[in-house]
Structure formats: structure tokens, C-alpha cells
Design a protein around this motif. Structure first.
Motif, PDB file in Angstrom:
ATOM      1  N   LEU A  82       6.950  -6.827   1.577  1.00 52.75           N
ATOM      2  CA  LEU A  82       5.674  -7.542   1.712  1.00 52.75           C
ATOM      3  C   LEU A  82       4.994  -7.793   0.360  1.00 52.75           C
ATOM      4  O   LEU A  82       4.959  -6.917  -0.516  1.00 52.75           O
ATOM      5  N   SER A  83       4.460  -8.995   0.219  1.00 54.11           N
ATOM      6  CA  SER A  83       3.624  -9.330  -0.936  1.00 54.11           C
ATOM      7  C   SER A  83       2.504 -10.235  -0.450  1.00 54.11           C
ATOM      8  O   SER A  83       2.741 -11.146   0.342  1.00 54.11           O
ATOM      9  N   TYR A  84       1.272  -9.970  -0.901  1.00 55.28           N
ATOM     10  CA  TYR A  84       0.143 -10.829  -0.560  1.00 55.28           C
ATOM     11  C   TYR A  84      -0.188 -11.706  -1.755  1.00 55.28           C
ATOM     12  O   TYR A  84      -0.484 -11.199  -2.843  1.00 55.28           O
ATOM     13  N   VAL A 134       2.850  -1.632 -12.549  1.00 56.30           N
ATOM     14  CA  VAL A 134       1.828  -0.618 -12.857  1.00 56.30           C
ATOM     15  C   VAL A 134       0.968  -0.453 -11.613  1.00 56.30           C
ATOM     16  O   VAL A 134       0.546  -1.448 -11.018  1.00 56.30           O
ATOM     17  N   ASP A 135       0.713   0.770 -11.194  1.00 57.46           N
ATOM     18  CA  ASP A 135      -0.173   1.007 -10.050  1.00 57.46           C
ATOM     19  C   ASP A 135      -0.781   2.392 -10.177  1.00 57.46           C
ATOM     20  O   ASP A 135      -0.201   3.290 -10.784  1.00 57.46           O
ATOM     21  N   PHE A 136      -1.957   2.548  -9.576  1.00 61.33           N
ATOM     22  CA  PHE A 136      -2.630   3.844  -9.566  1.00 61.33           C
ATOM     23  C   PHE A 136      -2.012   4.748  -8.499  1.00 61.33           C
ATOM     24  O   PHE A 136      -2.134   5.979  -8.547  1.00 61.33           O
ATOM     25  N   ASP A 176      -2.146  -9.552 -13.943  1.00 64.13           N
ATOM     26  CA  ASP A 176      -3.033  -8.555 -13.343  1.00 64.13           C
ATOM     27  C   ASP A 176      -3.349  -8.924 -11.897  1.00 64.13           C
ATOM     28  O   ASP A 176      -4.112  -9.866 -11.631  1.00 64.13           O
ATOM     29  N   ASP A 177      -2.731  -8.181 -10.960  1.00 64.39           N
ATOM     30  CA  ASP A 177      -3.046  -8.298  -9.530  1.00 64.39           C
ATOM     31  C   ASP A 177      -3.398  -6.895  -9.027  1.00 64.39           C
ATOM     32  O   ASP A 177      -2.914  -6.444  -8.007  1.00 64.39           O
ATOM     33  N   GLY A 178      -4.239  -6.211  -9.808  1.00 65.01           N
ATOM     34  CA  GLY A 178      -4.583  -4.826  -9.482  1.00 65.01           C
ATOM     35  C   GLY A 178      -5.840  -4.730  -8.638  1.00 65.01           C
ATOM     36  O   GLY A 178      -5.942  -5.360  -7.590  1.00 65.01           O
TER      37      GLY A 178
HETATM   38  C1  LIG Z   1      -3.702  -6.685  -4.465  1.00 66.52           C
HETATM   39  S1  LIG Z   1      -2.689  -5.246  -4.415  1.00 66.52           S
HETATM   40  C2  LIG Z   1      -1.222  -5.780  -5.235  1.00 66.52           C
HETATM   41  C3  LIG Z   1      -0.502  -6.799  -4.473  1.00 66.52           C
HETATM   42  C4  LIG Z   1       0.891  -7.059  -4.912  1.00 66.52           C
HETATM   43  N1  LIG Z   1       0.986  -7.496  -6.290  1.00 66.52           N
HETATM   44  C5  LIG Z   1       1.481  -8.094  -3.982  1.00 66.52           C
HETATM   45  O1  LIG Z   1       1.991  -9.116  -4.458  1.00 66.52           O
HETATM   46  O2  LIG Z   1       1.421  -7.896  -2.781  1.00 66.52           O
HETATM   47  C6  LIG Z   1      -3.532  -4.248  -5.539  1.00 66.52           C
HETATM   48  C7  LIG Z   1      -2.821  -2.998  -6.027  1.00 66.52           C
HETATM   49  O3  LIG Z   1      -3.540  -2.565  -7.177  1.00 66.52           O
HETATM   50  C8  LIG Z   1      -3.573  -1.155  -7.186  1.00 66.52           C
HETATM   51  N2  LIG Z   1      -4.747  -0.714  -7.941  1.00 66.52           N
HETATM   52  C9  LIG Z   1      -6.033  -0.692  -7.533  1.00 66.52           C
HETATM   53  N3  LIG Z   1      -6.821  -0.192  -8.493  1.00 66.52           N
HETATM   54  C10 LIG Z   1      -6.016   0.119  -9.531  1.00 66.52           C
HETATM   55  C11 LIG Z   1      -6.241   0.661 -10.809  1.00 66.52           C
HETATM   56  N4  LIG Z   1      -7.457   1.023 -11.213  1.00 66.52           N
HETATM   57  N5  LIG Z   1      -5.199   0.817 -11.627  1.00 66.52           N
HETATM   58  C12 LIG Z   1      -3.965   0.465 -11.245  1.00 66.52           C
HETATM   59  N6  LIG Z   1      -3.685  -0.055 -10.040  1.00 66.52           N
HETATM   60  C13 LIG Z   1      -4.693  -0.241  -9.188  1.00 66.52           C
HETATM   61  C14 LIG Z   1      -3.632  -0.765  -5.726  1.00 66.52           C
HETATM   62  O4  LIG Z   1      -3.135   0.560  -5.547  1.00 66.52           O
HETATM   63  C15 LIG Z   1      -2.796  -1.841  -5.064  1.00 66.52           C
HETATM   64  O5  LIG Z   1      -1.477  -1.413  -4.896  1.00 66.52           O
END
Ligand SMILES: C[S@@+](CC[C@H](N)C(=O)[O-])C[C@H]1O[C@@H](n2cnc3c(N)ncnc32)[C@H](O)[C@@H]1O
Length: 346
Positions: A82-84, A134-136, A176-178
Motif C-alpha cells: 500500500l502507498s497513499y 526514513v521513518d520514526f 519528504d512525505d513524512g
Molecule cells: C504519509 S505517511 C507516508 C506515506 C508513504 N510514503 C506512502 O507512499 O504511502 C507518513 C509517514 O511519516 C512518518 N512520520 C511521521 N512523523 C515523522 C517524523 N517526525 N519523522 C519521521 N517520520 C515520520 C509516519 O510514521 C508515517 O509512516
């Protein structure tokens, strides 16, 4: 289902890649809700032929076939996880990322979530690309078994990024999609900036967060306000503007604004102070008509005449008074000019 009969307005004259014929249906992922169909466009009767073209008034359509007509969307729908993403992002990704296809680049995506986008990028850029997530959330580490490098940390922490770049080295693209908060987006750009190779880029998506109360916006300190200030820094390289030195001014070659996406093109070789040039061609002594027959022109001429008239007053406090008066008149002249375009800022 997508718009079955797009109007010609959806499709620019020469798209950079083939656009499917109107009969061709774009594949949609099976499990996903179909996009809302476009409302039929109003027919223009011959009697209204001189009226403004329909697109001059129309609201933007929902997703057009053009947005999804490139090579990335089929890759997106084909990956197993899955990807949004938003439909309008695909054309921006293709425009900015296509030159990197097949190259031995290092690509970072902040925000892994369900892993789908990592697979999409690997398929899009090819086997020479090093794809890093990169993810938290430490759970993202599970994608390492599929050959991705995963780093766990907070994107708003300069300490995390220092350690990250110490391990990873220079990179080509950061997407950046964080978490999309102002601080996360801005800190990510600022910490990545010294580590992007010349010719690379930083793309920040979901910048609509800059207008949403749940992200503390709108605010002077929103990411979009920051991005606009970076544009000011790029322009400050023009010598007459005497901008102050900064990493942004010296590294960001250009900024690109899209719906919900901002791109910073990084290139220290091209982020330079421009030189005034002349091709030494033949001159016909043409007059510059910039202010000819305009109220602004007349007022500016009056200003010059008044300056000549008052020139003999060479003592203080006349000098200071003259200076203040001309500054005031000058401002008033330009403000009067700005009144004419004020309506376009609404
Ligand atoms: C919008 S989703 C990513 C969607 C993904 N790229 C996709 O295509 O489906 C946001 C992600 O950012 C991570 N995230 C949120 N805050 C963060 C932070 N401060 N540092 C790193 N990652 C973070 C979340 O854990 C989550 O997995």
C-alpha cells in the motif's frame, strides 16, 4: 472511473510523453475507490463566441487523464504494498525525477508507512538506484529484507539528520512525505541542503498542510511561507539587491511551486551572482517606453522636475526635508500604480 471524455483543455499542446487516446481507459487499482467523474463542461453557443473561453471561468477539474498518463502511475498500481499518494503528484514526480532514471543515484523518501512507495521508486528509477526510507516508526525496518536501507528517527531532529548523513553520505534526491508539520518539513530541507549533490533536488509534498488549522496554519511560519522566503533568497542573488550570504542563497538554484508540492533544485554551480551582458550588437538608439503615456510616468517626470526646482536648497534642514518629501512622493507614485493590480491579489 476516470473522466471518460476529457475536454481538450485538460491536455497541453505537446505533453512530454504520449497521452492515451480518448477511448483508452487508464487502469485503476482494483481495491481503490474510483475517482469522482468530471462534471460535463458547459456547451458554448455560437452567439457566445466572443465570451471568455470556458477555462477562463471554470473551476479546476478533478483528476484529468493527462495527470496519470505517464509511466509512473501504472508502476504505482502494480507494486504489492500500500502507498497513499494524490493523483496530481504523478506528473510532478515524472517531470522532476525522469532525468535520474537508470542512474546510480541515492534517493531518500521520508515517510515509509506501508512500504508501497519504496517499491514504486525502485521500479521507476531502476536497479542502479539506492533507495533509502526514513521513518520514526521502528516497524519500517522490516523493509530492509527487501533490499531497502531504512533509517529510524525524527525528521525534525538535526541530531538525527547529522547521524544519518554521516552514515549515508551525499544524496541526489530527498522526497519528504513524512509528518507534514511546518517544523518537520523546514528542518528536513535545512538539514538535507548541505548534503544534496549538485544537480539534485529536494521535493516536499503535502504542502497543503501550510493552510490547515490542524497543522497550526495558516501562519507566517508555515512551510509554504518558508518556501516563498527561499524564492526571495534566490532572487537576492541579483547584484543590485545586495542579498546576504546563506546556504539557501548559495545552493538553491531554483524553486518550483506545484499544487501541494514544492521543489528546491540544488546546484551550487548554477546558484551564482549574474553578470550584466551585452552581445555588442548594433544599436538603433531605441527609446525605453516603460513609463510612456502612463500616469506613473507623468508623476515620475514631475518628481524629476521638482527635484531640479528645489536643487538650490542645499543647506540643512532643507536637505533632510527634501529627502523625506521625495521619498514620500516616490512611495505614493508606486502605491497609486499598485492600486491598479490590487484586485489580482484577492
Ligand atoms: C504519509 S505517511 C507516508 C506515506 C508513504 N510514503 C506512502 O507512499 O504511502 C507518513 C509517514 O511519516 C512518518 N512520520 C511521521 N512523523 C515523522 C517524523 N517526525 N519523522 C519521521 N517520520 C515520520 C509516519 O510514521 C508515517 O509512516
Amino acid at each position: 472511473m476516470l473522466n471518460p471524455s476529457p475536454s481538450k483543455l485538460d491536455i497541453p499542446a505537446s505533453p512530454p510523453y504520449p497521452v492515451p487516446s480518448t477511448e483508452e481507459a487508464l487502469p485503476m487499482p482494483a481495491a481503490r475507490k474510483p475517482l469522482a467523474p468530471k462534471k460535463p463542461s458547459a456547451k458554448i453557443s455560437p452567439s457566445k463566441a466572443s465570451a471568455p473561453p470556458a477555462h477562463a471561468k471554470a473551476k479546476p477539474n478533478t483528476t484529468s487523464r493527462f495527470e496519470l498518463a505517464g509511466p509512473l502511475y501504472p508502476i504505482y498500481t502494480s507494486v504489492p504494498y500500500l502507498s497513499y499518494k494524490h493523483s496530481s503528484y504523478f506528473q510532478v514526480y515524472e517531470k522532476c525525477f525522469t532525468p535520474f532514471i537508470g542512474k546510480p543515484i541515492t534517493f531518500i523518501e521520508v515517510g515509509v508507512l506501508n512500504g508501497g512507495s519504496l517499491f514504486m521508486w525502485r521500479k521507476f528509477f531502476g536497479p542502479n538506484a539506492r533507495i533509502i526510507g526514513v521513518d520514526f516508526n521502528p516497524g519500517a525496518k522490516k523493509w530492509e529484507k527487501d533490499g531497502f536501507e531504512i533509517h529510524i528517527g525524527d525528521q525534525s531532529s538535526p541530531v538525527f539528520w547529522a547521524e544519518f548523513f554521516r552514515k549515508v553520505g551525499q544524496i541526489d534526491i530527498l522526497l519528504d512525505d513524512g509528518g507534514h508539520t511546518n517544523r518537520q518539513q523546514i528542518e528536513t530541507v535545512m538539514q538535507a541542503l548541505p548534503h544534496i549533490r549538485d544537480g539534485g533536488l529536494i521535493m516536499v509534498e503535502d504542502t497543503h498542510a501550510s493552510y490547515m488549522p490542524e497543522f497550526g496554519n495558516p501562519s507566517f511560519h508555515s512551510f509554504t511561507s518558508f518556501a516563498k522566503s527561499v524564492t526571495d533568497k534566490v532572487n537576492s542573488r541579483f547584484p543590485a539587491l545586495k542579498g546576504t550570504e546563506s546556504l539557501l542563497r548559495n545552493r538553491v538554484f531554483s524553486t518550483e511551486f506545484y499544487e501541494s508540492i514544492v521543489v528546491f533544485n540544488i546546484d551550487s554551480r548554477r546558484a551564482v551572482i549574474p553578470l550584466p551582458l551585452s552581445n555588442e550588437g548594433e544599436s538603433s538608439d531605441a527609446q525605453d517606453f516603460r513609463h510612456q503615456h502612463t500616469t506613473t510616468g507623468t508623476l515620475l517626470n514631475l518628481e524629476v522636475k521638482a527635484a531640479k526646482l528645489l536643487a538650490p536648497l542645499k543647506r540643512e534642514p532643507f536637505i533632510t526635508l527634501k529627502h523625506m518629501l521625495f521619498k514620500l512622493i516616490h512611495r505614493a507614485v508606486w502605491e497609486a500604480d499598485h492600486l491598479k493590480t490590487r484586485r489580482y491579489f484577492k
